[in-house]
Design an enzyme around this catalytic site. Structure first.
Site, PDB file in Angstrom:
ATOM      1  CD  GLU A   1      58.443  46.147   4.570  1.00  0.00           C
ATOM      2  OE1 GLU A   1      58.846  46.675   5.630  1.00  0.00           O
ATOM      3  OE2 GLU A   1      57.669  46.723   3.800  1.00  0.00           O
TER       4      GLU A   1
ATOM      5  CG  HIS B   1      58.499  52.334  -4.895  1.00  0.00           C
ATOM      6  ND1 HIS B   1      59.273  53.326  -4.339  1.00  0.00           N
ATOM      7  CD2 HIS B   1      57.554  52.034  -3.959  1.00  0.00           C
ATOM      8  CE1 HIS B   1      58.798  53.629  -3.133  1.00  0.00           C
ATOM      9  NE2 HIS B   1      57.766  52.850  -2.886  1.00  0.00           N
TER      10      HIS B   1
END
Lengths: 76, 667
Positions: free
Chosen positions: B402, B471
């Site tokens: 990321e 999530h």
């Protein structure tokens, strides 16, 4: 050249002039340690930024703010 | 291959080194004398590295460096006056005094970034290299960093990405023996940083960093490799930091014998002797160069000390692009090969985002997409078909990295592309927040407008899907709190398409939040362009305003319908973008209805609703007939079990309850 209390590191605002390392009126060379300053964090020796005759302004043991005049160097 | 360095270049390298040493000397003198008050990270001792690599580069090659970067900046050609002016916070500085010594940029000579965060420049360098490679100008990017930076994730993610993508980057490690106050041997278990290159399948070479010729030669080989499209190289230049970490560092952690030995290898004097021995300079020539450097540095610094500070109007200038800056780009539409559904066909939010990305890729060659698995449609199918249509080099898969994804997007934007990066879930922003909040958000401001970052970050939120607390989170408040970032949350297919187009056209970094539960919701597409910062009344009403965004808009509409039977007319105001915020629309609506309930999926505590409630109260205190209420998730990590998740998220019952309370309020 007027020598003021430098700012060493990010958070310093004031310091105690712990001691002169040269006599009043002495001739100093560039890079020579002039005085010791003491903050809560650390004790530092401050070197002369220029060559010349040093005239003390500040007193040992006193607390100074960043930017306060400590000494003067007559260059030549 | 590379040629031996010529005589003129040798002399020029010495001049560079002398100017760096003289400038460093002048700065340290000014700090000692108390006339300059900055935290100063002296590069003294590392002059040869900068002179060597810079001599191996073209003027248009990119450089990314760090806070110990004065030598790199001077060597790459940043003019001394704006450089010193920035270090001292003056209006004439490279960033108009808003960046400071750790944040110098000067794109004229390819200096695109100086970062104060160890290692963070490397992913950005990868992105710059990607942009340069796509633009086909043969530019390379040098990422300069210290040995300490090779222990941070950004180094590893950037090195791997650059290797996997074959990017024209030279990772130049200036191994000065210390990471902050920790010696090399105490922070690495390999003998040489260059050994780490093996882990990424790139060449690694160690050279004497106190010898500018050795650095020049090694970097030249790496540059040739990069320009030939053969990928990155890790060059380790072993050198020494003669004045410690920061000015005033007493170096008590250094063995005095080690320091004494290091001074004997001091590179400026050493190279001077070499050039005299080789007959390229006489002692007098060398002395004249040093004297001229000292005069230039001292005179420039003396001038700069007298310069004015930036004016008060600078404080809010360059946070984002001035209004209208992107107007010309937004008109660039006309996507010939993209079929836009007409008003009779309903499309999903997912398809609408795909459509906007497709249109942007079609109409603007600068647009590129990057993220995990995106060539294979991405985790939620949003990028389906785009790689096949536009090429896998424009819709580019990344490793699971990321920091590298977002950093490369930042770099690509600095390099002239319009990157749209995907971070699979918003919860993973924690992995790349430095790139987003410290770099994307701040580079325009800190450079005084020289280095804007026009990028989009797409990210999904899985709340309501029973995918657990890692999530599911709406973390928009993390982002709205950082000046420089724009934050967008669409609620309908039409808005999703229009807002994505606006984000891609925007001159600033935009985060585009895709709530997964919304992706299959359908609607018709209205092709009227949408500007960021324009809210939309999704349902007019006279009695109370629900200020909301994203999928909660639909919840608000359903509750509003239900309240009609009770004689309450609810207005539903969809913000669409949180930054910029359409404050006028919020105040107009609430000023009219005199009651407001804020609804968002995020946890109430410290959420964006608090900002809205405060703003409404400040502007409309006397006009309100009821307190402003906030409805959002309960203050818990989002639970997995279906019943608990429903309980934690703001359901229609809680909104209804809040609306009824506000309507019944009598002071």
């Amino acid at each position: 050249m007027l020598l003021r209390l430098p700012k060493i590191g990010m958070e310093m605002t004031e310091a105690v002039l712990a001691g002169w390392l040269v006599d009043d009126g002495a001739t100093v060379v560039k890079g020579q340690a002039l005085y010791e300053m003491e903050t809560d964090k650390v004790t530092n020796e401050i070197e002369s930024p220029a060559a010349g005759r040093l005239r003390r302004i500040a007193q040992e043991g006193m607390t100074y703010q960043v930017g306060d005049p400590l000494a003067e160097i007559d260059e030549d | 291959m590379t040629e031996a360095v010529d005589d003129a270049t040798l002399v020029q390298m010495f001049e560079t080194m002398a100017l760096v040493a003289a400038t460093d000397d002048a700065l340290r003198a000014a700090i000692s004398a108390g006339s300059a008050t900055l935290a100063y990270y002296s590069p003294r001792g590392q002059e040869a590295v900068a002179a060597g690599f810079a001599a191996a580069l073209r003027p248009d090659d990119y450089l990314v460096t760090t806070y110990r970067g004065l030598h790199d900046q001077i060597a790459k050609g940043v003019p001394l006056r704006p450089l010193l002016a920035e270090m001292l916070g003056k209006a004439e500085g490279t960033g108009r005094g808003k960046g400071g010594p750790m944040h110098v940029s000067w794109p004229d000579v390819g200096l695109m970034l100086t970062t104060g965060v160890v290692g963070s420049g490397l992913p950005i360098a990868a992105g710059l290299a990607w942009a340069a490679a796509r633009q086909g100008e043969g530019r390379v990017t040098v990422a300069s960093f210290g040995d300490g930076a090779t222990n941070i994730g950004a180094f590893h993610e950037a090195a791997n990405l650059a290797a996997v993508w074959g990017l024209p980057v030279i990772f130049l490690c200036q191994n000065n023996g210390y990471g902050e106050h920790t010696a090399f041997a105490d922070h690495l278990r390999v003998d040489h940083v260059a050994q780490r290159a093996a882990a990424y399948g790139m060449p690694g070479v160690t050279v004497d960093g106190n010898d500018p010729v050795a650095v020049h030669d090694a970097v030249s080989v790496a540059v040739a490799r990069a320009r030939a499209g053969e990928g990155p190289t890790l060059v380790e230049a072993v050198t020494y930091r003669l004045f410690g970490h920061v000015f005033g560092d007493r170096m008590t952690y250094v063995d005095p014998k080690e320091l004494e030995a290091a001074w004997k290898r001091e590179p400026v004097t050493r190279f001077r002797q070499t050039l005299v021995e080789w007959g390229l300079l006489s002692e007098a020539d060398a002395a004249a160069i040093e004297e001229r450097s000292a005069t230039t540095a001292a005179a420039t610094l003396a001038e700069v000390l007298e310069l004015p500070e930036p004016g008060a109007d600078e404080v809010l200038t360059d946070v984002v692009a001035p209004a209208g800056a992107d107007a010309t780009k937004r008109t660039a539409r006309a996507a010939t090969k993209v079929v836009v559904p007409d008003g009779s066909v309903e499309v999903s939010v997912r398809s609408a985002i795909t459509l906007a990305l497709d249109e942007a890729l079609e109409s603007d060659g600068r647009v590129v997409l990057l993220g995990e698995d995106i060539s294979d449609s991405g985790v939620f199918g949003v990028t389906k078909g785009l790689a096949a249509k536009h090429g896998a080099d424009r819709v580019r898969d990344t490793p699971i990295s990321e920091q590298a994804i977002v950093g490369a997007a930042v770099g690509a934007a600095l390099g002239g592309l319009r990157p749209v990066a995907e971070v699979m879930f918003m919860d993973f922003l924690g992995l790349c927040l430095d790139q987003l909040a410290n770099h994307a958000a701040k580079l325009r401001y800190m450079s005084g407008g020289l280095t804007p970052v026009p990028m989009v970050l797409r990210t999904a939120v899985g709340g309501g899907l029973q995918v657990g607390a890692q999530h599911s989170q709406m973390l928009e408040a993390w982002l709205t709190h950082v000046p420089g970032l724009k934050v967008v949350v669409p609620s309908t297919p039409s808005d999703a398409r229009g807002l994505m187009a606006a984000c891609i056209a925007d001159e600033d970094p935009c985060v585009f939040i895709e709530q997964v539960l919304l992706l299959s919701r359908k609607g018709v597409i209205d092709s009227t362009p949408i500007e960021l910062g324009v809210a939309d009344i999704k349902r007019p009403g006279a009695d109370v305003t629900v200020v909301t965004y994203g999928r909660q808009v639909h919840q608000a509409l359903a509750v509003a319908d239900a309240l009609t039977s009770k004689g309450v007319e609810v207005e539903v105001l969809d913000l669409r973008s949180l930054v910029p915020l359409d404050e006028a629309a919020v105040l107009e609506s609430v000023g009219r209805t005199r009651r407001a309930v804020i609804l968002h999926e995020a946890v109430v505590t410290g959420g964006f609703g608090a900002e809205l409630a405060a703003g409404i109260s400040e502007a409309l205190f006397g006009r309100l007939v009821a307190p402003v209420l906030r409805v959002g998730a309960l203050p818990a990590p989002l639970p997995y079990a279906r019943g608990l998740e429903r309980l934690a998220l703001p359901g229609p019952e809680r909104l209804l309850e809040a609306l009824e309370w506000v309507m019944a309020y009598e002071g």
